[in-house]
Design a protein around this motif. Sequence first.
Motif, short mmCIF file in Angstrom:
data_model
loop_
_atom_site.label_atom_id
_atom_site.label_comp_id
_atom_site.label_asym_id
_atom_site.label_seq_id
_atom_site.Cartn_x
_atom_site.Cartn_y
_atom_site.Cartn_z
N UNK A 140 42.24 -9.39 34.57
CA UNK A 140 40.96 -8.77 34.19
C UNK A 140 41.15 -7.86 32.98
N UNK A 141 42.26 -7.11 32.95
CA UNK A 141 42.54 -6.25 31.78
C UNK A 141 42.80 -7.09 30.54
N UNK A 142 43.48 -8.20 30.72
CA UNK A 142 43.76 -9.09 29.59
C UNK A 142 42.46 -9.65 29.02
N UNK A 143 41.56 -10.07 29.92
CA UNK A 143 40.28 -10.59 29.46
C UNK A 143 39.48 -9.52 28.73
N UNK A 144 39.50 -8.31 29.26
CA UNK A 144 38.78 -7.21 28.61
C UNK A 144 39.36 -6.94 27.22
N UNK A 145 40.68 -7.04 27.09
CA UNK A 145 41.32 -6.83 25.80
C UNK A 145 40.92 -7.93 24.82
N UNK A 146 40.84 -9.16 25.29
CA UNK A 146 40.42 -10.27 24.43
C UNK A 146 38.99 -10.07 23.94
N UNK A 147 38.13 -9.67 24.83
CA UNK A 147 36.73 -9.44 24.45
C UNK A 147 36.64 -8.32 23.43
N UNK A 148 37.39 -7.24 23.65
CA UNK A 148 37.38 -6.11 22.72
C UNK A 148 37.88 -6.54 21.34
N UNK A 149 38.94 -7.33 21.31
CA UNK A 149 39.48 -7.79 20.03
C UNK A 149 38.47 -8.66 19.29
N UNK A 150 37.76 -9.52 20.03
CA UNK A 150 36.75 -10.37 19.40
C UNK A 150 35.60 -9.54 18.83
N UNK A 151 35.18 -8.53 19.60
CA UNK A 151 34.11 -7.67 19.11
C UNK A 151 34.54 -6.88 17.87
N UNK A 152 35.76 -6.35 17.92
CA UNK A 152 36.26 -5.59 16.77
C UNK A 152 36.39 -6.49 15.53
N UNK A 153 36.83 -7.72 15.76
CA UNK A 153 36.97 -8.65 14.64
C UNK A 153 35.59 -8.97 14.05
N UNK A 154 34.60 -9.16 14.92
CA UNK A 154 33.25 -9.47 14.46
C UNK A 154 32.67 -8.31 13.66
N UNK A 155 32.99 -7.07 14.08
CA UNK A 155 32.48 -5.88 13.38
C UNK A 155 33.33 -5.49 12.17
N UNK A 156 34.46 -6.19 11.99
CA UNK A 156 35.33 -5.85 10.87
C UNK A 156 36.20 -4.65 11.13
N UNK A 157 36.36 -4.29 12.41
CA UNK A 157 37.19 -3.14 12.76
C UNK A 157 38.64 -3.61 12.89
N UNK A 158 39.60 -2.93 12.24
CA UNK A 158 41.01 -3.34 12.35
C UNK A 158 41.45 -3.33 13.81
N UNK A 159 42.16 -4.35 14.21
CA UNK A 159 42.62 -4.46 15.60
C UNK A 159 43.64 -3.39 15.91
N UNK A 160 43.57 -2.89 17.15
CA UNK A 160 44.56 -1.92 17.60
C UNK A 160 45.93 -2.58 17.64
N UNK A 161 46.92 -1.92 17.08
CA UNK A 161 48.25 -2.51 17.05
C UNK A 161 48.35 -3.67 16.08
N UNK A 162 47.54 -3.61 15.00
CA UNK A 162 47.56 -4.69 14.01
C UNK A 162 48.94 -4.78 13.37
N UNK A 163 49.26 -5.93 12.92
CA UNK A 163 50.57 -6.18 12.31
C UNK A 163 51.21 -7.38 12.97
#
Length: 337
Positions: A278-301
């Motif tokens: 469930x945490x992994x799914x929530x992280x995936x959703x957050x990453x997709x939303x951040x990517x859609x908004x143009x927000x740099x991903x946490x822990x990018x690199x």
Amino acid sequence: PLRDALSAAREQAKAGRRALIEEAGVLASKATERETPSQLKAIQARWQEQAKALSLAPRDERALWEQFRSACDTVFNTRQVQRKEEDVRKHENRRALEDLCVQLEQLVPMSDKGATDKDDQAMRRLLRERQEQWTVQSRGLGPALHELESRFNKAKTAVEAMVSARARSREAAVWDTLAAKERLCDELDGLVQSGAGTADPAARSALALEQWMALPALPAAWEQKMTARRDSALRALSDAAAASDYRSRIEQGAESRAQGLLALELSLGLDSPAELQSQRLALQVKQLKDRFKGIPATGAGTAGEQLLALCERPGVSPAAERQRRERIFSTIAKAGK
């Protein structure tokens, strides 16, 4: 009148013979050209035609024939000499090309035995030089080159594969070293958290430093970060105030470490424990939303950069989490990320 006419005809015939001698002499300068033999045979045929059409005085005929034969011999002799020189040159070039093959072929077994002291940059420079030499010396060899060219390319490919394998091996060794130093820091953090290392902090610090020095050095920036984590843990072992502060850092960073580990599993395509789905799914959703908004991903690199950031944070890994970390280390080392 008949004698005068015969004399004039013979003079004209001699002029024709001399012209053929000059034509034959000109061919000597292009004796190795492909058409030269057929051209010379045509000149010889014309000589025979003229000799049959009108015979000269024996003395004149003999003198002109000797000149013509000498000119023809010069063409054939020059052609033969130049052919021999060409054969010698081709043989020398072939020997030189064979030597280039041998030089490359000897590099791989020498490296396997540890007998070569050339670094990767020197090896790549040597490959470029040998390729340039091959290109220059292989000109004009034609079909005879195919077998040698295949041998040269095979040796070159083997050396390139060897250089790549050595680079991958060194990269894997770096990750192995980082994993070993991270485990040592994790162990020290566990002692700080449990208070088990306060009985004899000097002895424990000396042992930790000895274990650390036995490991190879990491790249400078990585070594600096991991050394900072190690030294913070060592200070906490010998200072109660520093220990209290360090325990707080460990507790505060627990969630961040857990998220970083989950993010790495996600980016590397590794499975996560069932209880964390469930945490992994929530992280995936957050990453997709951040990517859609143009927000740099946490822990990018890169995955390697994310793993290094995870390693430099203080914390203690339970057995299950340690296994997950080791799997991430192994995956990144193999992928060279």
